[in-house]
Design a protein around this motif. Structure first.
Motif, short mmCIF file in Angstrom:
data_model
loop_
_atom_site.label_atom_id
_atom_site.label_comp_id
_atom_site.label_asym_id
_atom_site.label_seq_id
_atom_site.Cartn_x
_atom_site.Cartn_y
_atom_site.Cartn_z
N TRP A 3 -51.14 -8.73 -14.97
CA TRP A 3 -50.32 -7.85 -15.80
C TRP A 3 -49.07 -7.46 -15.02
O TRP A 3 -49.15 -6.99 -13.91
CB TRP A 3 -51.09 -6.59 -16.18
N THR A 4 -47.95 -7.59 -15.68
CA THR A 4 -46.71 -7.16 -15.03
C THR A 4 -46.40 -5.74 -15.48
O THR A 4 -47.00 -5.22 -16.43
CB THR A 4 -45.53 -8.09 -15.42
N THR A 5 -45.48 -5.13 -14.79
CA THR A 5 -45.11 -3.75 -15.18
C THR A 5 -44.47 -3.72 -16.54
O THR A 5 -44.58 -2.72 -17.27
CB THR A 5 -44.16 -3.15 -14.13
N MET A 6 -43.81 -4.79 -16.94
CA MET A 6 -43.20 -4.85 -18.27
C MET A 6 -44.29 -4.88 -19.35
O MET A 6 -44.16 -4.20 -20.38
CB MET A 6 -42.30 -6.10 -18.36
N ASP A 7 -45.34 -5.66 -19.15
CA ASP A 7 -46.45 -5.72 -20.11
C ASP A 7 -47.14 -4.37 -20.23
O ASP A 7 -47.48 -3.93 -21.33
CB ASP A 7 -47.47 -6.78 -19.69
N ILE A 8 -47.35 -3.71 -19.11
CA ILE A 8 -48.00 -2.40 -19.12
C ILE A 8 -47.13 -1.37 -19.83
O ILE A 8 -47.61 -0.54 -20.60
CB ILE A 8 -48.33 -1.97 -17.67
N ILE A 10 -44.91 -1.96 -22.23
CA ILE A 10 -44.92 -2.25 -23.67
C ILE A 10 -46.21 -1.76 -24.30
O ILE A 10 -46.20 -1.12 -25.37
CB ILE A 10 -44.72 -3.76 -23.92
N MET A 11 -47.34 -2.00 -23.66
CA MET A 11 -48.62 -1.54 -24.19
C MET A 11 -48.68 -0.02 -24.23
O MET A 11 -49.18 0.57 -25.19
CB MET A 11 -49.78 -2.11 -23.36
#
Length: 77
Positions: A3-8, A10-11
């Motif tokens: 998981w990247t910080t961008m995915d986290i 967005i979630m």
């Protein structure tokens, strides 16, 4: 999958948006239930609440004086 910080981010944004929407919906429902809790106004004649019966309350009503046969009575609630 990492998981990247961008995915986290967005979630977290989606979860926050859904939570805010649900809290707003709950507040709207509570407001509606509070405002419409079953109170209503009646337009009844003055003085009829102390009558002994429905017959006694309606005897003084001028619109019912020419009702005709007094053996058949009909009340609308």
């Amino acid at each position: 999958m990492a998981w990247t910080t961008m995915d986290i981010a967005i979630m977290a944004g989606v979860i926050t948006a859904v939570a805010v929407f649900l809290v707003g919906l709950l507040l709207l429902i509570l407001h509606y239930m509070y405002r419409h809790k079953g109170t209503y106004r009646t337009h009844e004649d003055k003085g009829t609440e102390f009558a002994e019966s429905a017959d006694a309350a309606l005897q003084g009503d001028p619109s019912l004086q020419d009702a005709g046969d007094s053996s058949r009575k009909e009340y609308f609630i």
